[in-house]
Design a protein around this motif. Structure first.
Motif, PDB file in Angstrom:
ATOM      1  N   TYR A 219       0.841  -1.196   0.000  1.00 33.84           N
ATOM      2  CA  TYR A 219       0.000   0.000   0.000  1.00 33.84           C
ATOM      3  C   TYR A 219       0.880   1.253   0.000  1.00 33.84           C
ATOM      4  CZ  TYR A 219      -3.808  -3.084   1.594  1.00 33.84           C
ATOM      5  OH  TYR A 219      -4.741  -4.086   1.717  1.00 33.84           O
ATOM      6  N   GLU A 220       0.359   2.325  -0.564  1.00 35.83           N
ATOM      7  CA  GLU A 220       1.008   3.614  -0.434  1.00 35.83           C
ATOM      8  C   GLU A 220       0.786   4.151   0.981  1.00 35.83           C
ATOM      9  OE1 GLU A 220       2.942   5.069  -2.710  1.00 35.83           O
ATOM     10  OE2 GLU A 220       2.651   3.330  -4.036  1.00 35.83           O
ATOM     11  N   LEU A 221       1.503   5.203   1.323  1.00 30.22           N
ATOM     12  CA  LEU A 221       1.449   5.771   2.663  1.00 30.22           C
ATOM     13  C   LEU A 221       0.017   6.108   3.078  1.00 30.22           C
ATOM     14  CD1 LEU A 221       3.300   6.869   5.001  1.00 30.22           C
ATOM     15  CD2 LEU A 221       3.126   9.096   3.876  1.00 30.22           C
ATOM     16  N   MET A 222      -0.400   5.588   4.212  1.00 34.43           N
ATOM     17  CA  MET A 222      -1.698   5.860   4.846  1.00 34.43           C
ATOM     18  C   MET A 222      -2.891   5.307   4.063  1.00 34.43           C
ATOM     19  SD  MET A 222      -1.053   7.603   7.671  1.00 34.43           S
ATOM     20  CE  MET A 222      -2.408   8.679   8.131  1.00 34.43           C
ATOM     21  N   GLN A 223      -2.633   4.489   3.054  1.00 33.22           N
ATOM     22  CA  GLN A 223      -3.745   4.034   2.208  1.00 33.22           C
ATOM     23  C   GLN A 223      -4.438   2.789   2.746  1.00 33.22           C
ATOM     24  OE1 GLN A 223      -4.846   6.082  -0.484  1.00 33.22           O
ATOM     25  NE2 GLN A 223      -3.443   7.253   0.820  1.00 33.22           N
ATOM     26  N   GLN A 224      -3.717   1.927   3.464  1.00 33.14           N
ATOM     27  CA  GLN A 224      -4.381   0.730   3.992  1.00 33.14           C
ATOM     28  C   GLN A 224      -5.482   1.079   5.002  1.00 33.14           C
ATOM     29  OE1 GLN A 224      -3.445  -0.749   7.423  1.00 33.14           O
ATOM     30  NE2 GLN A 224      -5.364  -1.846   7.136  1.00 33.14           N
ATOM     31  N   PRO A 225      -5.257   2.017   5.943  1.00 36.14           N
ATOM     32  CA  PRO A 225      -6.321   2.361   6.888  1.00 36.14           C
ATOM     33  C   PRO A 225      -7.201   3.509   6.396  1.00 36.14           C
ATOM     34  CG  PRO A 225      -4.330   3.442   7.575  1.00 36.14           C
ATOM     35  CD  PRO A 225      -3.981   2.675   6.321  1.00 36.14           C
ATOM     36  N   LYS A 226      -7.052   3.912   5.143  1.00 38.82           N
ATOM     37  CA  LYS A 226      -7.722   5.114   4.629  1.00 38.82           C
ATOM     38  C   LYS A 226      -9.217   5.157   4.915  1.00 38.82           C
ATOM     39  CE  LYS A 226      -8.492   7.616   0.274  1.00 38.82           C
ATOM     40  NZ  LYS A 226      -8.076   7.711  -1.162  1.00 38.82           N
ATOM     41  N   PRO A 227     -10.004   4.094   4.643  1.00 41.44           N
ATOM     42  CA  PRO A 227     -11.449   4.184   4.907  1.00 41.44           C
ATOM     43  C   PRO A 227     -11.769   4.439   6.382  1.00 41.44           C
ATOM     44  CG  PRO A 227     -10.953   2.316   3.490  1.00 41.44           C
ATOM     45  CD  PRO A 227      -9.643   2.816   3.996  1.00 41.44           C
ATOM     46  N   ILE A 228     -10.992   3.845   7.274  1.00 40.57           N
ATOM     47  CA  ILE A 228     -11.226   4.023   8.711  1.00 40.57           C
ATOM     48  C   ILE A 228     -10.864   5.436   9.128  1.00 40.57           C
ATOM     49  CG2 ILE A 228     -10.522   3.245  11.012  1.00 40.57           C
ATOM     50  CD1 ILE A 228     -10.010   0.474   9.672  1.00 40.57           C
ATOM     51  N   LEU A 229      -9.779   5.958   8.572  1.00 40.91           N
ATOM     52  CA  LEU A 229      -9.354   7.316   8.921  1.00 40.91           C
ATOM     53  C   LEU A 229     -10.336   8.355   8.376  1.00 40.91           C
ATOM     54  CD1 LEU A 229      -5.488   7.073   8.409  1.00 40.91           C
ATOM     55  CD2 LEU A 229      -6.815   6.797  10.505  1.00 40.91           C
ATOM     56  N   ILE A 230     -10.862   8.122   7.196  1.00 41.58           N
ATOM     57  CA  ILE A 230     -11.869   9.033   6.648  1.00 41.58           C
ATOM     58  C   ILE A 230     -13.092   9.067   7.564  1.00 41.58           C
ATOM     59  CG2 ILE A 230     -13.535   9.322   4.769  1.00 41.58           C
ATOM     60  CD1 ILE A 230     -11.352   8.433   2.833  1.00 41.58           C
ATOM     61  N   GLU A 231     -13.528   7.898   8.002  1.00 39.37           N
ATOM     62  CA  GLU A 231     -14.673   7.828   8.916  1.00 39.37           C
ATOM     63  C   GLU A 231     -14.358   8.541  10.225  1.00 39.37           C
ATOM     64  OE1 GLU A 231     -17.323   4.431  11.292  1.00 39.37           O
ATOM     65  OE2 GLU A 231     -15.901   3.839   9.731  1.00 39.37           O
ATOM     66  N   PHE A 232     -13.132   8.373  10.713  1.00 39.97           N
ATOM     67  CA  PHE A 232     -12.703   9.013  11.960  1.00 39.97           C
ATOM     68  C   PHE A 232     -12.701  10.533  11.808  1.00 39.97           C
ATOM     69  CE2 PHE A 232      -9.143  10.511  14.703  1.00 39.97           C
ATOM     70  CZ  PHE A 232      -9.611  10.086  15.936  1.00 39.97           C
ATOM     71  N   PHE A 233     -12.182  11.020  10.703  1.00 41.56           N
ATOM     72  CA  PHE A 233     -12.150  12.457  10.462  1.00 41.56           C
ATOM     73  C   PHE A 233     -13.555  13.032  10.376  1.00 41.56           C
ATOM     74  CE2 PHE A 233      -7.720  13.444   8.511  1.00 41.56           C
ATOM     75  CZ  PHE A 233      -7.112  12.787   9.565  1.00 41.56           C
ATOM     76  N   LYS A 234     -14.423  12.342   9.659  1.00 39.69           N
ATOM     77  CA  LYS A 234     -15.797  12.832   9.496  1.00 39.69           C
ATOM     78  C   LYS A 234     -16.537  12.839  10.825  1.00 39.69           C
ATOM     79  CE  LYS A 234     -16.571  11.594   4.636  1.00 39.69           C
ATOM     80  NZ  LYS A 234     -17.349  10.740   3.703  1.00 39.69           N
ATOM     81  N   LYS A 235     -16.387  11.771  11.593  1.00 39.31           N
ATOM     82  CA  LYS A 235     -17.079  11.660  12.877  1.00 39.31           C
ATOM     83  C   LYS A 235     -16.670  12.790  13.814  1.00 39.31           C
ATOM     84  CE  LYS A 235     -17.694   8.475  16.786  1.00 39.31           C
ATOM     85  NZ  LYS A 235     -17.224   9.415  17.828  1.00 39.31           N
ATOM     86  N   ASN A 236     -15.392  13.170  13.764  1.00 36.05           N
ATOM     87  CA  ASN A 236     -14.881  14.184  14.684  1.00 36.05           C
ATOM     88  C   ASN A 236     -14.776  15.567  14.048  1.00 36.05           C
ATOM     89  OD1 ASN A 236     -14.031  12.691  17.301  1.00 36.05           O
ATOM     90  ND2 ASN A 236     -13.256  11.373  15.661  1.00 36.05           N
TER      91      ASN A 236
END
Length: 250
Positions: free
Chosen positions: A25-42
């Motif tokens: 994976y490229e940098l930060m791409q494997q957890p990308k969906p979880i991080l997007i959800e985390f950013f949106k939630k907060n």
């Protein structure tokens, strides 16, 4: 009764990654969906990135690299390096999301103490409820101590005690011994067992590709591989989506 009451009141919005880079994976791409959800939630629109684990002190380059990775989330989230602020304490006091990156945990923790940031970050995260992200060394310092880091102690922090955002330890980049290897030195498991001879603190071995998402008093393992939890005298495997909330009750 008091301990339970305090636990109930704790605010925690954390994402603790084993690493920002995962094979394939490229940098930060494997957890990308979880991080997007985390950013949106907060409601994260700006991230204060803490680059102090970078031993060569290329803080500008490190921040730019992480900013470009987060830009790929397409959330219009800005990233600013903490080192660019004239008053780091004030910057953290105004932050809505803190992301501490990987590198050397000893160098990182010393810098956090030198800048009087440990208690400030802890208050902002646990009392004010702002979002916190950590990867590798940034996950190590989120725990009780950095005693289970893989890094060499190339500098002396005033103490191994860390931010204590969660009441257990993490071993990022955890990997199992290769039974076909001729290496005769201690394995990662051996080192954690040595830690447990002197310390009765759970250690979550996060293999690359795993992360822990903490939502107040709920902790959930996420990722693409299992994690391994070590307690004194035993260990146990946990699959992605396992509920590890019991670790927050230490």
């Amino acid at each position: 009764m008091l301990a339970k009451a305090v636990t109930t009141m704790v605010k925690r919005q954390l994402v603790l990654l084993s690493s920002s880079q995962v094979h394939g994976y490229e940098l930060m791409q494997q957890p990308k969906p979880i991080l997007i959800e985390f950013f949106k939630k907060n409601n994260v629109t700006e991230v204060i990135f803490v680059p102090y684990a970078k031993v060569n002190e290329d803080y500008d380059g490190y921040t730019k690299m992480m900013a470009n990775a987060i830009l790929s989330f397409e959330l219009q989230t800005s990233v600013k390096g903490l080192h660019t602020f004239p008053d780091p304490v004030e910057a953290i006091n105004q932050a809505h999301c803190i992301y501490i990156g990987g590198g050397n945990s000893f160098v990182l923790l010393k810098k956090l103490y030198d800048l009087n940031l440990v208690e400030v970050i802890r208050k902002r995260v646990l009392e004010d409820g702002i979002a916190y992200m950590g990867s590798s060394a940034g996950s190590n310092v989120a725990t009780r101590s950095i005693q289970t880091t893989n890094d060499m102690p190339i500098i002396y922090p005033p103490t191994f005690d860390a931010l204590n955002l969660v009441p257990f330890n993490i071993n990022p980049h955890y990997f199992d011994a290769d039974e076909s290897s001729t290496h005769k030195g201690e394995t990662r498991e051996d080192r954690i067992k040595e830690f447990h001879l002197l310390n009765d603190v759970p250690v979550l071995g996060l293999r690359e590709g795993t992360l822990l998402v903490v939502d107040d008093n709920r902790a959930t393992l996420k990722g693409i591989v299992n994690a391994r939890l070590f307690t004194r005298g035993e260990s146990r495997e946990y699959a992605p989506d396992s509920d590890l909330s019991f670790l927050l009750q230490q």
